[in-house]
Design an enzyme around this catalytic site. Structure first.
Site: not given
Ligand code: URA
Length: 445
Positions: A83, A162, A169, A184, A188
């Site tokens: 990520h 999310d 958000r 968040s 995932k």
């Molecule tokens: N990437 C995400 O998946 N969530 C966030 O809150 C910020 C960046």
């Protein structure tokens, strides 16, 4: 039964929420029993008051369990995702995933779209004609089994909490909150049934958390919470002061990916790819001998094996592999050159300004529902540390937009040229530990 106003008030006043309170609040919200305005108020309270370690674990778990969780135990191999906290010109995932797959790592990757000045992996992939990243979980697993990696979008079934909370958000200025970002991202990732997670945490002008100390805090929190859920998490802190590589924009970045997979990629990009690959292979229990690992990685590129995997993935997910085999088949709009107004060393190439310019050219979106132009973007002909002569082309802009003044101004202003050469900073700053230490990462020097 919970009383939403009591929970909001408790967090607003700096108190801790019990796992039942937090879990029920999220569950009731996802079920439609708590309205957006009350969820927004709780998000703002969390933004200002934060979450303690137990609250954060409860939030991550509740969000992960709000939808389906992948079960990949029938696919053998160590499962790792990578990520990135987001940046400009960041096409690393597209190169890293097939490369790791060549060495036997299984890479189930659920990626996102670009927003604001940053690009998104899904938008890059969808610039390949025919390619569709919205696929069923069955197809996701079929491609993963056959290719060793898959990159796809989040389906409606995975972490619906999310999707809804992120949209709120975005609309309530509560994105830049450490516990909300951690929950968040990890909810995932943990829904992907991973054994390991590699984080590329960016810092600098084009990063989500520009200050180094904030980026380190984010990395260490992601490691701590991820490891408490039983997966191996490793994090590199990397510089996002200038874009990664020389191409910014969706199709342009696919072209650069192809160059990297053919062994002709820019040094900084491949440096970062190899560094993240080393972290992944070590997390998966491969040998500690970096030079042995590096030679296997380079072999996967030079033999064409990584490129072959990429082509197989593109074909299975519906993309036209002929344009990948011959990227010149995809026509670009006429290039608008940006010229150096003086000679000297490039001392700054502001990633944020390039990201905004690329988005304005059509490569990005201001709101999630905006459409994008796949071939829009910027080709950088000079990067920090390079000597340029007055009149030389610094960059070329590709756009279908008619009024290009603002875009040209932004790209021009992103470059600083000076008579004095500044020391060149390495793209990798170091490896972050769970205790917020920064360890040097010297394997590639
Ligand atoms: N990437 C995400 O998946 N969530 C966030 O809150 C910020 C960046």
């Amino acid at each position: 039964m919970i009383i939403p106003t009591e929970i909001i008030q408790q967090k607003r006043n700096g108190g801790s929420l019990s796992s039942v309170q937090l879990r029920e609040f999220i569950r009731q919200y996802v079920a439609g029993n708590i309205p957006d305005y009350q969820m927004s108020a709780l998000l703002m309270a969390i933004f200002f008051r934060g979450l303690d370690a137990d609250e954060l674990v409860t939030l991550v778990r509740t969000m992960r369990d709000s939808g389906k969780v992948l079960h990949l135990s029938d696919i053998t191999g160590f499962k790792i995702d990578k990520h990135s906290t987001g940046g400009v010109g960041d096409k690393i995932s597209l190169i890293l995933a097939p490369l790791l797959a060549c060495l036997g790592i299984i890479v189930p990757m659920i990626s996102g779209r670009g927003l604001g000045h940053t690009g998104g992996t899904l938008d890059k992939l969808e610039s390949i004609p025919g390619l569709q990243t919205r696929i069923s979980l069955t197809k996701f697993k079929r491609i993963l089994r056959e290719v060793g990696f898959v990159i796809a979008g989040q389906t409606d079934e995975i972490v619906p909490a999310d999707r809804r909370i992120y949209a709120l958000r975005d609309a309530t200025a509560t994105v830049e909150s450490l516990p909300l970002v951690v929950s968040s991202i990890l909810s995932k990732k943990l829904a992907e049934d991973l054994d390991g997670l590699i984080l590329d945490v960016k810092t600098g002008t084009g990063a989500f958390f520009p200050k180094q100390e904030d980026a380190i805090q984010l990395a260490s929190r992601l490691i701590a919470v991820g490891e408490d859920f039983g997966i191996r998490v490793r994090a590199l802190l990397t510089r996002m002061d200038q874009p990664v590589g020389v191409k910014v924009g969706n199709w342009l970045e696919v072209c650069e990916t192809v160059a990297c997979l053919q062994g002709k990629g820019p040094t900084d990009t491949m440096f970062e790819v190899y560094a993240l690959a080393l972290l992944a292979l070590r997390a998966a229990g491969f040998t500690d001998d970096s030079s042995e690992l590096l030679s296997q990685l380079k072999q996967a590129i030079s033999s064409g094996a990584a490129m072959e995997r990429f082509l197989l993935y593109v074909r299975l997910i519906g993309g036209d592999i002929q344009v990948i085999e011959n990227t010149a088949r995809c026509p670009l709009p006429p290039a608008i050159p940006i010229i150096a107004v003086k000679s000297g060393f490039v001392t700054e190439l502001n990633a944020y300004q390039i990201g905004i310019a690329s988005a304005l050219a059509g490569a990005g979106r201001q709101r999630a529902e905006d459409s994008i132009d796949p071939v829009a973007g910027i080709h950088l002909h000079a990067k920090i540390g390079v000597v340029v002569q007055e009149g030389e082309v610094l960059a070329e802009i590709y756009t279908h937009k008619r009024n290009t003044n603002e875009i040209c101004k932004l790209v021009s202003k992103a470059f600083s040229i000076s008579a004095e050469k500044l020391p060149l900073d390495k793209i990798i700053i170091g490896e972050v530990t769970r205790n917020s230490e920064l360890k040097p990462f010297n394997e590639l020097v």
